[in-house]
Design a protein around this motif. Structure first.
Motif, PDB file in Angstrom:
ATOM      1  N   LEU A 187      48.016  33.131  20.458  1.00 42.33           N
ATOM      2  CA  LEU A 187      46.652  33.295  19.969  1.00 42.33           C
ATOM      3  C   LEU A 187      46.710  33.763  18.522  1.00 42.33           C
ATOM      4  O   LEU A 187      47.192  34.853  18.225  1.00 42.33           O
ATOM      5  CB  LEU A 187      45.914  34.330  20.822  1.00 42.33           C
ATOM      6  N   ASP A 188      46.252  32.897  17.621  1.00 45.30           N
ATOM      7  CA  ASP A 188      46.145  33.242  16.201  1.00 45.30           C
ATOM      8  C   ASP A 188      44.832  34.017  16.055  1.00 45.30           C
ATOM      9  O   ASP A 188      43.776  33.433  15.857  1.00 45.30           O
ATOM     10  CB  ASP A 188      46.143  31.944  15.385  1.00 45.30           C
ATOM     11  N   PHE A 189      44.908  35.339  16.173  1.00 44.88           N
ATOM     12  CA  PHE A 189      43.719  36.146  16.440  1.00 44.88           C
ATOM     13  C   PHE A 189      43.085  36.799  15.213  1.00 44.88           C
ATOM     14  O   PHE A 189      41.916  37.199  15.247  1.00 44.88           O
ATOM     15  CB  PHE A 189      44.056  37.246  17.456  1.00 44.88           C
ATOM     16  N   GLY A 190      43.833  36.975  14.116  1.00 44.84           N
ATOM     17  CA  GLY A 190      43.279  37.704  12.970  1.00 44.84           C
ATOM     18  C   GLY A 190      44.215  37.639  11.787  1.00 44.84           C
ATOM     19  O   GLY A 190      45.244  36.956  11.818  1.00 44.84           O
ATOM     20  N   SER A 191      43.852  38.349  10.739  1.00 48.47           N
ATOM     21  CA  SER A 191      44.688  38.341   9.543  1.00 48.47           C
ATOM     22  C   SER A 191      44.652  39.684   8.845  1.00 48.47           C
ATOM     23  O   SER A 191      43.647  40.411   8.908  1.00 48.47           O
ATOM     24  CB  SER A 191      44.244  37.237   8.573  1.00 48.47           C
ATOM     25  N   PHE A 192      45.756  39.997   8.204  1.00 49.90           N
ATOM     26  CA  PHE A 192      45.874  41.218   7.402  1.00 49.90           C
ATOM     27  C   PHE A 192      45.928  40.787   5.936  1.00 49.90           C
ATOM     28  O   PHE A 192      46.987  40.726   5.324  1.00 49.90           O
ATOM     29  CB  PHE A 192      47.114  42.001   7.816  1.00 49.90           C
ATOM     30  N   VAL A 193      44.759  40.455   5.442  1.00 47.96           N
ATOM     31  CA  VAL A 193      44.601  40.033   4.050  1.00 47.96           C
ATOM     32  C   VAL A 193      43.481  40.855   3.432  1.00 47.96           C
ATOM     33  O   VAL A 193      42.805  41.619   4.121  1.00 47.96           O
ATOM     34  CB  VAL A 193      44.280  38.523   3.944  1.00 47.96           C
ATOM     35  N   SER A 194      43.263  40.696   2.148  1.00 46.60           N
ATOM     36  CA  SER A 194      42.232  41.461   1.462  1.00 46.60           C
ATOM     37  C   SER A 194      40.862  41.171   2.059  1.00 46.60           C
ATOM     38  O   SER A 194      40.481  40.010   2.220  1.00 46.60           O
ATOM     39  CB  SER A 194      42.223  41.109  -0.024  1.00 46.60           C
ATOM     40  N   PRO A 195      40.082  42.218   2.401  1.00 46.04           N
ATOM     41  CA  PRO A 195      38.727  42.001   2.924  1.00 46.04           C
ATOM     42  C   PRO A 195      37.837  41.245   1.955  1.00 46.04           C
ATOM     43  O   PRO A 195      36.918  40.539   2.373  1.00 46.04           O
ATOM     44  CB  PRO A 195      38.212  43.423   3.153  1.00 46.04           C
ATOM     45  N   SER A 196      38.115  41.375   0.658  1.00 46.54           N
ATOM     46  CA  SER A 196      37.310  40.634  -0.323  1.00 46.54           C
ATOM     47  C   SER A 196      37.595  39.142  -0.257  1.00 46.54           C
ATOM     48  O   SER A 196      36.738  38.310  -0.566  1.00 46.54           O
ATOM     49  CB  SER A 196      37.582  41.154  -1.732  1.00 46.54           C
ATOM     50  N   ALA A 197      38.818  38.777   0.151  1.00 36.87           N
ATOM     51  CA  ALA A 197      39.184  37.365   0.257  1.00 36.87           C
ATOM     52  C   ALA A 197      38.639  36.744   1.537  1.00 36.87           C
ATOM     53  O   ALA A 197      38.121  35.626   1.532  1.00 36.87           O
ATOM     54  CB  ALA A 197      40.696  37.205   0.201  1.00 36.87           C
TER      55      ALA A 197
END
Length: 280
Positions: A38-48
Motif C-alpha cells: 500500500l503506497d499510503f503517504g509521503s514524507f515530502v514538504s507540505p508546501s509541495a
C-alpha cells in the motif's frame, strides 16, 4: 502477481483536503483487502504536497495487526527518507527519479545529477535501516517537454541504479503516453538484462486502454503492477492534463480472466470501493 495499491498517488492532486480520519478509515479498509503493498503517504514538504501533510498522523491510525500488506512511503530527499525510515511499520521507501530533466526539476527541484546523489544516499540509508528501496523512473515512456527519451535511456538509468544496489525499479508512465507496444518493448529487454531486479509497472491510462496495457506488461514479464481504485490520480507536477492511474478493479478483472488474479478479500474490496467515492 503483486498488486500495489496507490491511494497516495490518487490523493496527492486533489484540490480539497481529505480529512485525516477519513484517510485512516479508507486506508484501513484497503489494508484488509490483501494487496501486496500500500503506497499510503509521503514524507515530502507540505508546501509541495499539502494533501499529504498528515502522513505521520495517518500512519499512527492504521491497523496493521492482521494484514499481509506492506507499507510504502514516497520521499523526495534524504531528510524525508530519514523521517520515514524511523517508522518500523514502513517497509518500502519510494523515490521519483525522472528520465526527463524538466520533470525532475518540477517534481523535486533537483537536477537528474543531484537526484542520483540523493538516490545513492537513500539506498545506503535503507540498507542501514533494513528498508527496501523502490525507484520510480518518472516519464519512463516519454515526456511532453521535448526532453530526450528512448527505451535505451531507461535502460541506462536502470543500469546505474543496479550498480548502486537498487533492486526494485518501476518505470512510470507519468502522463499516460505509453502504448501496449511500447510497454513490451521497454520491459522485456530490461527484465532480461537485469534478472535480479524486480521491475514494476506504474502506468497511467485513459479509459479503454487499461486491459491492453496490463496484458502487455504481463507478456513482457512484469509481475508487479500499480493501480488505484476507480483509476483516480495523475501527477499534478507534470503541468499536463491529468491522466489517471490504472483502475485496480480493472487490473483484477483482466488478471482474473487470464488466470493470474491475486487472492483478495472481496468483502473488504467492495467496502473500499464504496469508501473511495467519499474520499475522492
Amino acid at each position: 502477481m503483486k498488486l500495489i495499491e496507490c491511494p497516495r498517488d490518487a490523493m496527492q492532486g486533489l484540490p480539497h483536503f481529505v480529512p485525516t480520519d477519513l484517510k485512516i478509515r479508507y486506508l484501513n479498509e484497503l489494508l484488509r483487502v490483501g494487496f501486496d503493498t500500500l503506497d499510503f503517504g509521503s514524507f515530502v514538504s507540505p508546501s509541495a504536497v499539502p494533501q499529504l501533510r498528515d502522513t505521520a498522523d495517518v500512519l499512527a491510525g492504521l491497523n496493521l495487526a492482521n494484514t499481509p500488506t506492506k507499507l510504502l512511503a514516497i520521499v523526495a530527499n534524504v531528510r524525508g527518507a530519514s523521517e520515514a525510515a524511523a517508522f518500523p511499520a514502513i517497509r518500502y521507501l519510494g523515490f521519483p527519479l525522472s528520465v526527463s530533466e524538466t520533470f525532475q526539476q518540477r517534481n523535486t527541484n533537483k537536477s537528474i545529477a543531484q537526484a542520483f546523489d540523493e538516490v545513492n544516499a537513500i539506498q545506503r540509508l535503507c540498507a542501514e535501516a533494513g528498508k527496501e528501496f523502490v525507484v520510480y523512473l518518472s516519464m519512463g515512456f516519454g515526456n511532453p517537454y521535448g526532453d530526450p527519451y528512448s527505451p535505451e535511456l531507461v535502460a541506462t538509468f536502470s543500469e546505474r541504479l543496479h550498480k548502486l544496489g537498487v533492486r526494485i525499479i518501476a518505470p512510470s508512465d507519468t502522463v499516460g503516453s505509453s502504448t501496449p507496444e511500447a510497454i513490451e518493448a521497454l520491459f522485456e529487454p530490461l527484465i532480461r538484462s537485469f534478472p535480479d531486479v524486480e521491475f514494476g509497472a506504474h502506468l497511467h491510462s485513459r479509459p479503454g486502454d487499461v486491459a491492453d496495457k496490463v496484458r502487455a506488461a504481463v507478456r513482457a514479464g512484469v509481475r508487479r503492477i500499480d493501480g488505484a481504485l476507480r483509476g483516480f490520480g495523475g501527477c499534478p507536477m507534470a503541468n499536463d492534463e491529468l491522466v489517471g492511474n490504472l483502475p485496480t478493479e480493472e487490473i483484477i478483472q483482466v488478471l482474473s480472466q487470464d488466470g493470474l488474479a491475486p487472492s483478495i478479500n472481496q468483502e473488504a474490496f467492495q467496502k473500499a470501493m464504496t469508501l473511495s467515492a467519499g474520499v475522492f
